[in-house]
Write a protein that holds these residues in place. Sequence first.
Motif, short mmCIF file in Angstrom:
data_model
loop_
_atom_site.label_atom_id
_atom_site.label_comp_id
_atom_site.label_asym_id
_atom_site.label_seq_id
_atom_site.Cartn_x
_atom_site.Cartn_y
_atom_site.Cartn_z
N TRP A 154 1.09 -1.17 -0.25
CA TRP A 154 -0.04 -0.56 0.18
C TRP A 154 0.07 1.41 0.19
O TRP A 154 0.50 2.39 -0.60
CB TRP A 154 -0.91 0.23 1.36
N PHE A 155 1.85 1.68 0.62
CA PHE A 155 2.90 2.81 0.97
C PHE A 155 3.84 2.40 -0.48
O PHE A 155 4.11 3.76 -0.98
CB PHE A 155 3.93 1.97 1.89
N ASN A 156 3.82 1.65 -1.43
CA ASN A 156 4.74 1.66 -2.74
C ASN A 156 3.53 2.32 -3.76
O ASN A 156 3.66 2.72 -4.81
CB ASN A 156 5.00 -0.29 -3.43
N ILE A 157 2.78 1.63 -3.64
CA ILE A 157 1.06 2.36 -4.88
C ILE A 157 0.97 3.93 -4.28
O ILE A 157 0.49 4.88 -5.22
CB ILE A 157 0.40 1.11 -3.89
N LEU A 158 0.47 4.05 -3.11
CA LEU A 158 1.02 5.60 -2.62
C LEU A 158 1.66 6.60 -2.35
O LEU A 158 2.04 7.75 -2.59
CB LEU A 158 0.39 5.99 -1.04
#
Length: 251
Positions: free
Chosen positions: A176-180
């Motif tokens: 999720w951090f990578n996508i954000l």
Amino acid sequence: MVSIITPVYNCELYLDECVRSVLSQSFVDWELILIDDCSTDSSKEIINKYNKQDSRIKKYFLDKNVGAGIARNKGIEIAENRFIAFLDSDDYWHKDKLKEQLNFMIKNSIEFSYSNFIELDSNDDANKIILPPLKVNSFSLTFNNYIKTLTVIYDTKRIGKVYMPDYRKRQDWGLWFNILKKTNFAYNFTQPLAYYRTSNASLSKNKFLLLRENFNFYRNFLKKNLVLSIIMMTSFLVVHSIYRFFFNKKV
């Protein structure tokens, strides 16, 4: 249009229900990628059965056990469609999950979405609906992983393929951090059309393990120093406890 990534490891009890929930989707433009992580039960036979039954169901057998995160990454690599969705082999979806969530994303020009979901208790009965925030960003996500994997869809046409970090625990949170990093917010499609089994979530049951894995996540993935990691871990415990207590309703 949608590639559904399902890692499989010794899940013969639930895999049929999981796959049938995809086959019953009212939205039919999908492929289901079943990644077997060296199962020793009958999971491989179940995968082969459905692969023969429907051409939209693809299979991949790993030659060594690598964990769900790396298995999901293999599925993302194989995926051919615009949208990536995740469904673990012990969970399942309502028949309108894909149709409704994709409509929500396309109508509102959203790259990354998640949703409310229904928790099943140890007897497989619907227990409560979990109600995450209407949207999250990297900052709010630091203090609690509000996003459950089986509810996620992201748009590779707009942000490209994004992969999970290469370790066994908390890899979904890392994704999720990578996508954000590529989009400002993730948005909640609020309909609870995903069913999550808590009986198999051993990490969530063991608070000590949860804290230890979170500490490692802050140190190794977010690259925080020792003191800040302890502060963040303490904050997580407070926020997570409040969230679990208040942000749900009985079915």
